[in-house]
Design an enzyme around this catalytic site. Structure first.
Site, short mmCIF file in Angstrom:
data_model
loop_
_atom_site.label_atom_id
_atom_site.label_comp_id
_atom_site.label_asym_id
_atom_site.label_seq_id
_atom_site.Cartn_x
_atom_site.Cartn_y
_atom_site.Cartn_z
N SER A 199 0.84 -1.20 0.00
CA SER A 199 0.00 0.00 0.00
C SER A 199 0.87 1.25 0.00
O SER A 199 2.09 1.16 0.02
CB SER A 199 -0.89 0.00 1.24
OG SER A 199 -0.11 0.18 2.39
N LYS A 200 0.24 2.38 0.00
CA LYS A 200 0.96 3.66 -0.08
C LYS A 200 2.09 3.77 0.95
O LYS A 200 3.11 4.36 0.70
CB LYS A 200 0.00 4.83 0.16
CG LYS A 200 -1.39 4.64 -0.36
CD LYS A 200 -1.47 4.70 -1.87
CE LYS A 200 -2.87 4.36 -2.36
NZ LYS A 200 -3.28 2.96 -2.13
N ARG A 201 1.83 3.17 2.10
CA ARG A 201 2.82 3.24 3.16
C ARG A 201 4.19 2.73 2.75
O ARG A 201 5.21 3.14 3.29
CB ARG A 201 2.35 2.40 4.34
CG ARG A 201 1.63 3.16 5.42
CD ARG A 201 1.35 2.19 6.49
NE ARG A 201 1.17 0.88 5.82
CZ ARG A 201 0.57 -0.15 6.34
NH1 ARG A 201 0.12 -0.06 7.51
NH2 ARG A 201 0.42 -1.28 5.68
N HIS A 202 4.23 1.80 1.84
CA HIS A 202 5.51 1.22 1.45
C HIS A 202 6.16 2.00 0.32
O HIS A 202 7.04 1.49 -0.36
CB HIS A 202 5.30 -0.23 0.99
CG HIS A 202 4.56 -1.04 1.99
ND1 HIS A 202 3.23 -1.36 1.85
CD2 HIS A 202 4.96 -1.56 3.16
CE1 HIS A 202 2.85 -2.07 2.90
NE2 HIS A 202 3.88 -2.19 3.71
N GLY A 203 5.70 3.23 0.12
CA GLY A 203 6.23 3.98 -0.99
C GLY A 203 5.26 3.86 -2.13
O GLY A 203 4.08 3.58 -1.93
#
Length: 474
Positions: free
Chosen positions: A242-246
RNA sequence: GGUCCCGUCGUCCAGAGGCCCAGGACGCCGGCCUUUCAAGCCGGAAACGCCGGUUCGAAUCCGGUCGGGACUGCCA
Protein backbone atom coordinates in the site's frame (compact mmCIF):
# COMPACT_ATOMS: atom_id res chain seq x y z
CA UNK A 1 -5.43 -23.34 -30.11
CA UNK A 2 -4.19 -19.79 -30.07
CA UNK A 3 -3.50 -18.41 -26.66
CA UNK A 4 -5.65 -15.39 -25.82
CA UNK A 5 -5.05 -13.66 -22.52
CA UNK A 6 -6.14 -10.37 -21.08
CA UNK A 7 -5.55 -7.83 -18.41
CA UNK A 8 -8.62 -6.08 -17.07
CA UNK A 9 -7.82 -3.10 -14.87
CA UNK A 10 -10.51 -1.07 -13.19
CA UNK A 11 -10.05 2.64 -13.88
CA UNK A 12 -10.69 3.55 -10.27
CA UNK A 13 -7.11 4.63 -9.68
CA UNK A 14 -3.70 4.57 -11.32
CA UNK A 15 -2.07 1.33 -12.39
CA UNK A 16 -1.05 -0.57 -9.26
CA UNK A 17 2.25 -2.46 -9.40
CA UNK A 18 0.37 -5.66 -8.62
CA UNK A 19 -1.84 -5.16 -11.63
CA UNK A 20 1.19 -4.22 -13.70
CA UNK A 21 2.91 -7.45 -12.69
CA UNK A 22 -0.19 -9.45 -13.65
CA UNK A 23 -0.33 -7.61 -16.97
CA UNK A 24 3.34 -8.34 -17.52
CA UNK A 25 2.93 -12.08 -16.92
CA UNK A 26 -0.04 -12.22 -19.25
CA UNK A 27 1.89 -10.32 -21.89
CA UNK A 28 4.89 -12.65 -21.53
CA UNK A 29 2.65 -15.67 -21.84
CA UNK A 30 0.97 -14.34 -24.97
CA UNK A 31 4.26 -13.39 -26.60
CA UNK A 32 5.91 -16.67 -25.69
CA UNK A 33 3.09 -18.65 -27.28
CA UNK A 34 2.52 -16.35 -30.22
CA UNK A 35 -0.93 -15.54 -28.91
CA UNK A 36 -2.90 -12.38 -28.31
CA UNK A 37 -2.82 -10.01 -25.38
CA UNK A 38 -6.01 -8.06 -24.82
CA UNK A 39 -6.70 -4.93 -22.80
CA UNK A 40 -10.18 -4.75 -21.34
CA UNK A 41 -11.41 -2.01 -19.04
CA UNK A 42 -13.54 -3.21 -16.14
CA UNK A 43 -15.41 -0.03 -15.42
CA UNK A 44 -18.60 -1.43 -13.94
CA UNK A 45 -18.03 0.61 -10.81
CA UNK A 46 -19.59 3.75 -12.23
CA UNK A 47 -19.02 5.75 -9.08
CA UNK A 48 -15.27 5.50 -8.99
CA UNK A 49 -14.28 4.91 -12.62
CA UNK A 50 -12.93 7.90 -14.52
CA UNK A 51 -11.60 8.60 -18.00
CA UNK A 52 -8.49 10.16 -16.45
CA UNK A 53 -7.62 7.00 -14.60
CA UNK A 54 -8.17 4.96 -17.72
CA UNK A 55 -5.83 7.23 -19.69
CA UNK A 56 -3.18 7.01 -16.99
CA UNK A 57 -3.40 3.22 -16.89
CA UNK A 58 -3.02 3.03 -20.65
CA UNK A 59 -0.01 5.35 -20.48
CA UNK A 60 1.61 3.24 -17.81
CA UNK A 61 1.08 0.02 -19.72
CA UNK A 62 2.64 1.54 -22.83
CA UNK A 63 5.50 2.96 -20.81
CA UNK A 64 6.23 -0.49 -19.44
CA UNK A 65 6.38 -1.70 -23.01
CA UNK A 66 3.33 -3.95 -22.93
CA UNK A 67 1.53 -3.66 -26.23
CA UNK A 68 -1.88 -5.22 -26.73
CA UNK A 69 -3.30 -6.78 -29.85
CA UNK A 70 -6.92 -6.04 -29.10
CA UNK A 71 -8.70 -3.84 -26.66
CA UNK A 72 -9.31 -0.30 -25.61
CA UNK A 73 -7.77 2.24 -28.01
CA UNK A 74 -6.57 -0.33 -30.54
CA UNK A 75 -9.99 -1.94 -31.11
CA UNK A 76 -10.60 -5.43 -32.37
CA UNK A 77 -13.28 -7.74 -33.75
CA UNK A 78 -15.39 -7.82 -30.61
CA UNK A 79 -16.79 -4.32 -30.48
CA UNK A 80 -16.17 -2.42 -27.30
CA UNK A 81 -13.58 -3.58 -24.80
CA UNK A 82 -15.05 -1.39 -22.13
CA UNK A 83 -17.59 -3.08 -19.88
CA UNK A 84 -19.76 0.00 -19.48
CA UNK A 85 -20.63 -0.34 -23.17
CA UNK A 86 -21.87 -3.88 -22.76
CA UNK A 87 -24.55 -3.74 -20.10
CA UNK A 88 -27.17 -4.94 -22.55
CA UNK A 89 -25.12 -8.02 -23.29
CA UNK A 90 -24.77 -8.86 -19.60
CA UNK A 91 -28.50 -8.46 -19.04
CA UNK A 92 -29.19 -10.83 -21.92
CA UNK A 93 -26.81 -13.35 -20.44
CA UNK A 94 -28.57 -13.09 -17.09
CA UNK A 95 -31.95 -13.58 -18.76
CA UNK A 96 -30.67 -16.63 -20.58
CA UNK A 97 -29.73 -18.10 -17.23
CA UNK A 98 -33.14 -17.27 -15.77
CA UNK A 99 -34.83 -19.01 -18.68
CA UNK A 100 -32.71 -22.11 -18.37
CA UNK A 101 -33.37 -22.23 -14.64
CA UNK A 102 -29.71 -21.76 -13.76
CA UNK A 103 -30.43 -18.44 -12.07
CA UNK A 104 -33.29 -16.91 -10.16
CA UNK A 105 -34.64 -13.63 -8.93
CA UNK A 106 -34.15 -12.87 -5.29
CA UNK A 107 -36.13 -10.03 -3.83
CA UNK A 108 -35.13 -10.50 -0.22
CA UNK A 109 -34.07 -7.31 1.46
CA UNK A 110 -30.59 -6.48 2.63
CA UNK A 111 -31.81 -6.88 6.20
CA UNK A 112 -33.18 -10.33 5.57
CA UNK A 113 -29.94 -11.42 3.95
CA UNK A 114 -27.93 -9.93 6.75
CA UNK A 115 -29.99 -11.90 9.27
CA UNK A 116 -29.30 -15.09 7.34
CA UNK A 117 -25.58 -14.38 7.39
CA UNK A 118 -25.61 -13.78 11.11
CA UNK A 119 -27.47 -16.98 11.64
CA UNK A 120 -24.97 -18.89 9.55
CA UNK A 121 -22.15 -17.36 11.52
CA UNK A 122 -23.64 -18.17 14.88
CA UNK A 123 -24.13 -21.77 13.82
CA UNK A 124 -20.64 -21.86 12.33
CA UNK A 125 -22.00 -22.70 8.94
CA UNK A 126 -21.11 -21.37 5.55
CA UNK A 127 -23.21 -18.43 4.43
CA UNK A 128 -23.79 -20.48 1.31
CA UNK A 129 -25.84 -22.81 3.41
CA UNK A 130 -28.46 -20.12 3.86
CA UNK A 131 -28.14 -17.96 0.75
CA UNK A 132 -30.04 -20.35 -1.46
CA UNK A 133 -32.90 -20.28 -3.89
CA UNK A 134 -36.22 -19.21 -2.50
CA UNK A 135 -39.61 -19.33 -4.06
CA UNK A 136 -40.31 -15.77 -3.13
CA UNK A 137 -38.69 -14.15 -6.13
CA UNK A 138 -41.17 -13.35 -8.84
CA UNK A 139 -39.41 -11.50 -11.63
CA UNK A 140 -38.01 -8.82 -9.41
CA UNK A 141 -34.90 -8.14 -7.35
CA UNK A 142 -31.31 -9.15 -7.91
CA UNK A 143 -30.52 -12.24 -9.92
CA UNK A 144 -28.48 -14.99 -8.31
CA UNK A 145 -26.90 -18.05 -9.83
CA UNK A 146 -28.34 -21.24 -8.43
CA UNK A 147 -25.24 -23.16 -7.46
CA UNK A 148 -25.56 -26.87 -8.30
CA UNK A 149 -25.08 -28.87 -5.09
CA UNK A 150 -24.29 -32.25 -6.60
CA UNK A 151 -20.59 -31.88 -7.34
CA UNK A 152 -17.62 -30.03 -5.95
CA UNK A 153 -15.94 -27.58 -8.30
CA UNK A 154 -12.47 -28.83 -9.18
CA UNK A 155 -9.99 -27.26 -11.54
CA UNK A 156 -6.33 -27.41 -12.50
CA UNK A 157 -4.64 -24.15 -11.72
CA UNK A 158 -1.52 -23.63 -13.84
CA UNK A 159 0.50 -22.45 -10.88
CA UNK A 160 -1.23 -24.12 -7.95
CA UNK A 161 -2.20 -27.50 -9.29
CA UNK A 162 -5.53 -29.07 -8.38
CA UNK A 163 -7.83 -26.77 -6.45
CA UNK A 164 -11.17 -27.90 -5.14
CA UNK A 165 -14.20 -26.23 -3.54
CA UNK A 166 -17.20 -27.99 -2.04
CA UNK A 167 -20.45 -26.84 -3.60
CA UNK A 168 -22.00 -26.08 -0.21
CA UNK A 169 -19.25 -23.53 0.42
CA UNK A 170 -20.23 -21.52 -2.62
CA UNK A 171 -23.20 -19.27 -2.03
CA UNK A 172 -25.76 -18.34 -4.65
CA UNK A 173 -23.93 -15.19 -5.67
CA UNK A 174 -25.52 -12.17 -7.30
CA UNK A 175 -24.85 -11.83 -11.01
CA UNK A 176 -27.19 -8.92 -11.82
CA UNK A 177 -28.02 -6.27 -9.27
CA UNK A 178 -31.56 -5.09 -8.74
CA UNK A 179 -30.70 -1.92 -10.64
CA UNK A 180 -29.94 -4.04 -13.67
CA UNK A 181 -26.15 -3.63 -13.60
CA UNK A 182 -23.90 -6.68 -13.69
CA UNK A 183 -21.56 -7.72 -10.91
CA UNK A 184 -17.90 -8.31 -11.59
CA UNK A 185 -18.45 -12.07 -11.74
CA UNK A 186 -20.98 -11.88 -14.55
CA UNK A 187 -19.34 -9.14 -16.60
CA UNK A 188 -15.90 -10.69 -16.39
CA UNK A 189 -17.08 -14.20 -17.23
CA UNK A 190 -19.26 -13.11 -20.12
CA UNK A 191 -16.41 -11.05 -21.55
CA UNK A 192 -13.92 -13.86 -21.23
CA UNK A 193 -16.33 -16.09 -23.14
CA UNK A 194 -17.21 -13.53 -25.80
CA UNK A 195 -13.62 -12.48 -26.43
CA UNK A 196 -12.44 -16.07 -26.65
CA UNK A 197 -10.06 -15.86 -23.70
CA UNK A 198 -8.18 -19.13 -23.21
CA UNK A 199 -6.15 -18.42 -20.07
CA UNK A 200 -6.93 -16.21 -17.11
CA UNK A 201 -3.85 -15.26 -15.10
CA UNK A 202 -4.68 -12.98 -12.21
CA UNK A 203 -3.93 -12.30 -8.57
CA UNK A 204 -4.41 -15.00 -5.99
CA UNK A 205 -6.97 -12.81 -4.26
CA UNK A 206 -9.42 -13.97 -6.91
CA UNK A 207 -8.88 -17.66 -6.25
CA UNK A 208 -12.07 -17.93 -4.15
CA UNK A 209 -14.05 -16.34 -6.99
CA UNK A 210 -12.85 -18.84 -9.54
CA UNK A 211 -15.37 -21.61 -8.79
CA UNK A 212 -18.10 -19.02 -9.32
CA UNK A 213 -16.68 -18.10 -12.70
CA UNK A 214 -16.39 -21.73 -13.65
CA UNK A 215 -19.99 -22.39 -12.67
CA UNK A 216 -21.13 -19.37 -14.63
CA UNK A 217 -19.14 -20.43 -17.66
CA UNK A 218 -20.73 -23.86 -17.56
CA UNK A 219 -24.21 -22.46 -17.07
CA UNK A 220 -23.69 -20.26 -20.11
CA UNK A 221 -22.69 -23.32 -22.08
CA UNK A 222 -19.19 -22.13 -22.87
CA UNK A 223 -15.87 -23.94 -22.81
CA UNK A 224 -13.90 -23.63 -19.61
CA UNK A 225 -10.78 -21.51 -19.64
CA UNK A 226 -7.52 -22.30 -17.87
CA UNK A 227 -6.67 -20.40 -14.72
CA UNK A 228 -3.39 -19.34 -13.19
CA UNK A 229 -3.43 -17.57 -9.86
CA UNK A 230 -0.37 -15.43 -9.32
CA UNK A 231 1.15 -14.89 -5.89
CA UNK A 232 0.25 -11.59 -4.28
CA UNK A 233 2.68 -8.73 -3.76
CA UNK A 234 3.41 -7.42 -0.28
CA UNK A 235 5.26 -4.52 1.27
CA UNK A 236 8.54 -4.89 3.14
CA UNK A 237 6.62 -5.27 6.40
CA UNK A 238 4.79 -8.28 5.03
CA UNK A 239 1.52 -6.41 4.80
CA UNK A 240 -0.40 -5.95 1.64
CA UNK A 241 1.36 -3.48 -0.62
CA UNK A 242 0.00 0.00 0.00
CA UNK A 243 0.96 3.66 -0.08
CA UNK A 244 2.82 3.24 3.16
CA UNK A 245 5.51 1.22 1.45
CA UNK A 246 6.23 3.98 -0.99
CA UNK A 247 4.88 4.14 -4.46
CA UNK A 248 2.27 1.62 -5.48
CA UNK A 249 1.40 3.16 -8.79
CA UNK A 250 3.53 2.63 -11.83
CA UNK A 251 3.29 6.25 -12.91
CA UNK A 252 5.11 7.26 -9.74
CA UNK A 253 8.08 5.12 -10.68
CA UNK A 254 8.13 6.73 -14.06
CA UNK A 255 8.13 10.19 -12.48
CA UNK A 256 10.85 9.25 -10.04
CA UNK A 257 13.23 8.43 -12.82
CA UNK A 258 13.01 4.68 -13.10
CA UNK A 259 13.67 3.10 -16.47
CA UNK A 260 10.90 0.97 -17.98
CA UNK A 261 13.34 -1.81 -18.82
CA UNK A 262 14.49 -1.96 -15.22
CA UNK A 263 10.95 -2.01 -13.87
CA UNK A 264 10.05 -4.69 -16.38
CA UNK A 265 13.02 -6.80 -15.36
CA UNK A 266 12.37 -6.35 -11.66
CA UNK A 267 8.65 -7.07 -11.85
CA UNK A 268 9.21 -10.24 -13.85
CA UNK A 269 11.41 -11.50 -11.01
CA UNK A 270 8.55 -11.28 -8.54
CA UNK A 271 7.23 -14.82 -8.71
CA UNK A 272 9.31 -16.02 -11.59
CA UNK A 273 12.92 -16.41 -12.68
CA UNK A 274 14.68 -16.85 -15.97
CA UNK A 275 16.93 -19.54 -14.53
CA UNK A 276 18.90 -20.23 -11.39
CA UNK A 277 21.60 -17.62 -12.01
CA UNK A 278 20.46 -14.75 -14.17
CA UNK A 279 19.14 -11.59 -12.60
CA UNK A 280 19.51 -9.06 -15.40
CA UNK A 281 17.91 -10.09 -18.66
CA UNK A 282 16.18 -8.64 -21.70
CA UNK A 283 12.54 -8.75 -22.65
CA UNK A 284 13.39 -11.13 -25.48
CA UNK A 285 15.05 -13.52 -23.05
CA UNK A 286 12.03 -13.37 -20.77
CA UNK A 287 9.62 -13.98 -23.63
CA UNK A 288 11.65 -16.95 -24.80
CA UNK A 289 11.68 -18.58 -21.37
CA UNK A 290 8.36 -17.64 -19.79
CA UNK A 291 5.82 -20.25 -18.72
CA UNK A 292 2.95 -19.81 -16.30
CA UNK A 293 3.63 -23.28 -14.91
CA UNK A 294 7.00 -22.02 -13.67
CA UNK A 295 5.50 -19.23 -11.64
CA UNK A 296 6.14 -19.44 -7.91
CA UNK A 297 3.31 -20.08 -5.46
CA UNK A 298 4.74 -17.93 -2.69
CA UNK A 299 3.71 -14.36 -2.10
CA UNK A 300 6.48 -11.87 -2.90
CA UNK A 301 7.69 -8.81 -1.06
CA UNK A 302 8.25 -5.82 -3.29
CA UNK A 303 11.70 -4.47 -2.41
CA UNK A 304 12.31 -0.86 -3.54
CA UNK A 305 16.03 -1.22 -2.70
CA UNK A 306 16.57 -3.98 -5.20
CA UNK A 307 14.59 -2.12 -7.83
CA UNK A 308 16.82 0.93 -7.31
CA UNK A 309 19.94 -1.20 -7.63
CA UNK A 310 18.62 -2.73 -10.81
CA UNK A 311 17.76 0.68 -12.19
CA UNK A 312 21.40 1.66 -11.66
CA UNK A 313 22.48 -1.39 -13.60
CA UNK A 314 20.27 -0.35 -16.50
CA UNK A 315 21.49 3.23 -16.36
CA UNK A 316 25.06 2.02 -16.66
CA UNK A 317 24.09 -0.08 -19.67
CA UNK A 318 22.65 2.93 -21.47
CA UNK A 319 24.28 4.56 -24.44
CA UNK A 320 26.00 7.76 -23.31
CA UNK A 321 23.82 9.76 -25.67
CA UNK A 322 20.67 8.04 -24.47
CA UNK A 323 21.68 8.71 -20.89
CA UNK A 324 22.17 12.39 -21.64
CA UNK A 325 18.80 12.65 -23.29
CA UNK A 326 17.07 10.86 -20.43
CA UNK A 327 18.76 12.86 -17.76
CA UNK A 328 18.44 16.35 -19.21
CA UNK A 329 15.00 17.10 -17.75
CA UNK A 330 16.24 16.08 -14.33
CA UNK A 331 19.38 18.17 -14.56
CA UNK A 332 17.35 21.17 -15.68
CA UNK A 333 14.90 20.59 -12.91
CA UNK A 334 17.75 20.54 -10.39
CA UNK A 335 19.23 23.69 -11.93
CA UNK A 336 15.83 25.32 -11.79
CA UNK A 337 15.84 26.43 -15.41
CA UNK A 338 16.41 25.36 -18.97
CA UNK A 339 20.09 25.17 -19.90
CA UNK A 340 21.80 26.79 -22.84
CA UNK A 341 23.91 24.75 -25.21
CA UNK A 342 27.09 26.05 -23.61
CA UNK A 343 25.86 25.07 -20.19
CA UNK A 344 24.77 21.68 -21.40
CA UNK A 345 28.26 21.17 -22.77
CA UNK A 346 29.53 21.51 -19.20
CA UNK A 347 27.30 18.65 -18.19
CA UNK A 348 28.35 16.57 -21.16
CA UNK A 349 31.95 16.96 -20.07
CA UNK A 350 31.22 15.00 -16.92
CA UNK A 351 28.27 12.96 -18.14
CA UNK A 352 30.09 9.63 -18.25
CA UNK A 353 31.33 10.10 -14.71
CA UNK A 354 27.81 10.91 -13.56
CA UNK A 355 26.31 7.95 -15.37
CA UNK A 356 28.47 5.52 -13.40
CA UNK A 357 27.22 6.75 -10.09
CA UNK A 358 23.52 7.21 -10.74
CA UNK A 359 20.81 4.79 -9.65
CA UNK A 360 17.84 7.06 -10.20
CA UNK A 361 17.81 9.73 -12.89
CA UNK A 362 17.10 12.64 -10.52
CA UNK A 363 20.29 11.85 -8.60
CA UNK A 364 22.24 12.93 -11.64
CA UNK A 365 20.80 16.40 -11.25
CA UNK A 366 21.90 16.63 -7.64
CA UNK A 367 25.42 15.65 -8.57
CA UNK A 368 25.87 18.44 -11.06
CA UNK A 369 23.84 21.38 -9.77
CA UNK A 370 27.12 22.96 -8.73
CA UNK A 371 27.85 23.51 -12.41
CA UNK A 372 24.84 25.74 -12.86
CA UNK A 373 24.02 27.52 -9.64
CA UNK A 374 25.70 30.19 -7.57
CA UNK A 375 26.36 27.73 -4.82
CA UNK A 376 24.72 29.63 -2.03
CA UNK A 377 24.60 26.60 0.15
CA UNK A 378 27.17 24.14 1.25
CA UNK A 379 26.15 20.76 2.49
CA UNK A 380 26.43 21.24 6.27
CA UNK A 381 27.56 17.74 6.99
CA UNK A 382 30.28 17.90 4.35
CA UNK A 383 31.46 21.26 5.62
CA UNK A 384 31.69 20.04 9.19
CA UNK A 385 33.50 16.89 8.24
CA UNK A 386 36.02 18.39 5.87
CA UNK A 387 36.44 22.12 6.38
CA UNK A 388 36.55 22.32 10.15
CA UNK A 389 40.07 21.01 10.27
CA UNK A 390 43.49 22.56 10.75
CA UNK A 391 45.40 23.55 7.68
CA UNK A 392 42.39 23.82 5.41
CA UNK A 393 42.84 27.53 4.90
CA UNK A 394 46.40 27.03 3.81
CA UNK A 395 45.43 24.35 1.34
CA UNK A 396 42.78 26.58 -0.21
CA UNK A 397 45.23 29.47 -0.50
CA UNK A 398 47.93 27.34 -2.02
CA UNK A 399 45.59 25.72 -4.53
CA UNK A 400 44.16 29.10 -5.50
CA UNK A 401 47.48 30.68 -6.22
CA UNK A 402 48.79 27.69 -8.15
CA UNK A 403 45.62 27.24 -10.21
CA UNK A 404 45.67 30.93 -11.09
CA UNK A 405 48.89 30.37 -12.99
CA UNK A 406 47.50 27.66 -15.25
CA UNK A 407 47.71 28.43 -18.95
CA UNK A 408 45.38 25.75 -20.13
CA UNK A 409 42.26 24.93 -18.08
CA UNK A 410 41.65 21.25 -18.55
CA UNK A 411 41.75 18.03 -16.55
CA UNK A 412 45.14 17.05 -17.97
CA UNK A 413 46.66 20.24 -16.64
CA UNK A 414 44.78 20.59 -13.36
CA UNK A 415 45.58 17.12 -12.13
CA UNK A 416 49.40 17.28 -12.32
CA UNK A 417 49.36 20.75 -10.90
CA UNK A 418 47.39 19.76 -7.84
CA UNK A 419 49.28 16.52 -7.38
CA UNK A 420 52.47 18.50 -7.47
CA UNK A 421 51.03 20.69 -4.74
CA UNK A 422 50.26 17.65 -2.60
CA UNK A 423 53.85 16.49 -2.97
CA UNK A 424 55.25 19.88 -2.08
CA UNK A 425 53.01 20.15 0.94
CA UNK A 426 53.70 16.58 1.91
CA UNK A 427 50.05 15.69 2.43
CA UNK A 428 47.89 12.89 1.09
CA UNK A 429 45.24 13.17 -1.55
CA UNK A 430 42.42 12.54 0.86
CA UNK A 431 43.39 15.33 3.16
CA UNK A 432 44.44 17.76 0.49
CA UNK A 433 41.74 17.32 -2.12
CA UNK A 434 38.57 16.97 -0.06
CA UNK A 435 38.55 20.61 1.02
CA UNK A 436 38.86 21.65 -2.60
CA UNK A 437 35.97 19.38 -3.48
CA UNK A 438 33.70 20.86 -0.85
CA UNK A 439 34.74 24.38 -1.81
CA UNK A 440 34.09 23.80 -5.49
CA UNK A 441 31.07 21.51 -5.51
CA UNK A 442 29.55 22.28 -2.12
CA UNK A 443 29.63 18.67 -1.07
CA UNK A 444 32.05 15.94 -0.16
CA UNK A 445 30.23 13.74 -2.63
CA UNK A 446 30.60 14.69 -6.27
CA UNK A 447 32.00 13.54 -9.58
CA UNK A 448 35.79 13.32 -9.63
CA UNK A 449 37.42 16.62 -8.64
CA UNK A 450 39.72 17.42 -11.56
CA UNK A 451 37.02 16.83 -14.12
CA UNK A 452 34.56 18.81 -12.05
CA UNK A 453 36.91 21.77 -11.94
CA UNK A 454 37.55 21.53 -15.64
CA UNK A 455 33.85 21.53 -16.40
CA UNK A 456 33.17 24.41 -14.03
CA UNK A 457 35.75 26.64 -15.66
CA UNK A 458 38.68 28.63 -14.33
CA UNK A 459 36.87 31.75 -13.30
CA UNK A 460 34.13 30.11 -11.30
CA UNK A 461 36.47 27.57 -9.74
CA UNK A 462 38.74 30.32 -8.42
CA UNK A 463 35.76 32.32 -7.30
CA UNK A 464 34.44 29.42 -5.26
CA UNK A 465 37.79 28.69 -3.73
CA UNK A 466 37.82 32.31 -2.65
CA UNK A 467 34.33 32.22 -1.26
CA UNK A 468 35.02 29.09 0.77
CA UNK A 469 38.18 30.72 2.10
CA UNK A 470 36.17 33.74 3.20
CA UNK A 471 33.57 31.56 4.85
CA UNK A 472 36.32 29.83 6.82
CA UNK A 473 37.34 33.14 8.36
CA UNK A 474 33.80 34.29 8.84
C1' G B 1 -15.29 -18.45 13.03
C1' G B 2 -15.55 -20.78 7.93
C1' U B 3 -13.42 -21.83 3.01
C1' C B 4 -9.16 -21.78 0.12
C1' C B 5 -3.93 -20.81 -0.69
C1' C B 6 1.12 -20.62 1.02
C1' G B 7 5.65 -21.97 4.21
C1' U B 8 14.17 -22.58 1.42
C1' C B 9 19.14 -16.99 3.80
C1' G B 10 16.27 -10.27 6.36
C1' U B 11 14.20 -9.99 0.95
C1' C B 12 13.45 -12.05 -4.37
C1' C B 13 14.43 -16.48 -6.88
C1' A B 14 16.98 -21.83 -7.99
C1' G B 15 16.08 -26.64 -6.18
C1' A B 16 10.76 -31.18 -9.41
C1' G B 17 14.44 -38.27 -3.93
C1' G B 18 20.83 -38.97 -4.20
C1' C B 19 24.67 -33.63 -8.25
C1' C B 20 22.61 -29.76 -1.63
C1' C B 21 26.89 -30.13 5.19
C1' A B 22 21.66 -26.16 -0.31
C1' G B 23 23.06 -22.25 -5.61
C1' G B 24 22.33 -16.94 -7.72
C1' A B 25 20.69 -11.74 -6.74
C1' C B 26 19.50 -7.37 -3.42
C1' G B 27 20.77 -5.83 1.31
C1' C B 28 24.45 -6.38 5.30
C1' C B 29 29.79 -7.01 7.15
C1' G B 30 35.18 -6.99 5.95
C1' G B 31 39.13 -6.12 2.34
C1' C B 32 41.27 -4.32 -2.41
C1' C B 33 41.19 -0.26 -5.87
C1' U B 34 40.79 5.02 -5.16
C1' U B 35 40.82 12.37 -4.62
C1' U B 36 35.13 11.66 -2.23
C1' C B 37 30.84 8.94 -3.63
C1' A B 38 29.66 5.31 -6.81
C1' A B 39 31.20 1.39 -10.00
C1' G B 40 34.43 -2.86 -10.16
C1' C B 41 37.06 -6.98 -7.80
C1' C B 42 37.86 -10.46 -3.54
C1' G B 43 36.02 -12.62 0.91
C1' G B 44 32.24 -13.34 4.91
C1' A B 45 27.78 -13.97 7.99
C1' A B 46 22.90 -15.63 6.68
C1' A B 47 17.68 -20.39 5.23
C1' C B 48 15.11 -25.91 4.03
C1' G B 49 9.03 -23.58 10.52
C1' C B 50 8.27 -28.02 13.74
C1' C B 51 7.01 -33.39 14.59
C1' G B 52 6.19 -37.98 12.68
C1' G B 53 6.04 -41.38 8.38
C1' U B 54 7.64 -43.57 3.42
C1' U B 55 12.67 -44.71 1.51
C1' C B 56 19.13 -47.51 1.41
C1' G B 57 18.62 -42.06 0.96
C1' A B 58 13.99 -36.17 1.71
C1' A B 59 14.54 -29.24 1.08
C1' U B 60 12.16 -32.40 -2.45
C1' C B 61 6.71 -37.61 -1.32
C1' C B 62 2.67 -38.42 2.72
C1' G B 63 0.27 -37.07 7.45
C1' G B 64 -0.08 -33.88 11.43
C1' U B 65 1.11 -29.43 13.81
C1' C B 66 2.38 -24.41 14.03
C1' G B 67 2.65 -19.89 11.40
C1' G B 68 1.28 -16.39 7.48
C1' G B 69 -2.11 -14.73 3.73
C1' A B 70 -6.51 -14.19 0.66
C1' C B 71 -11.63 -14.46 0.54
C1' U B 72 -16.05 -14.43 3.32
C1' G B 73 -20.74 -7.58 -0.24
C1' C B 74 -26.49 -6.35 -4.80
C1' C B 75 -16.87 -3.85 -4.55
C1' A B 76 -13.64 -5.49 -8.10
Amino acid sequence: MTVRVRVAPSPTGSLHVGTARAALFNWLYARHHGGQFILRVDDTDRERSTAEHEAEIIDSLRWLGLDWDEGVEVGGPHGSYRQSDRYQRYREAAMTLIESGAAYHDNRTTEELEALRRQAESERLHPGHYIRRTESGAGAGAIRLSVPQDHPVVFEDLVRGTVSFEARDIDDFVILRSDGTPTYHLASTVDDIDYGITHVARGEDLLPSTPKHILLTRALGADEVSYAHLPLLFGTDGKKLSKRHGATSLSTYREEGYLPDAVFNYLSLLGWSLDAETTIFSRAQAVAAFELTNVSRNPAVFDPEKLAWMNGEYIRMMDPSAFQAAVRPHVESAAGRALSDEEWAKFQAVSDLVQERTRLLPEAGEQVVFLFGDLEDYDDESWEKVMAKDGVAGILDEATSRLATLEVWETGAIEPLLRGMLDDLGIGAGRGLQPLRVAVTGSSVSPPLFESMAALGRERTLERLGRARARLDG
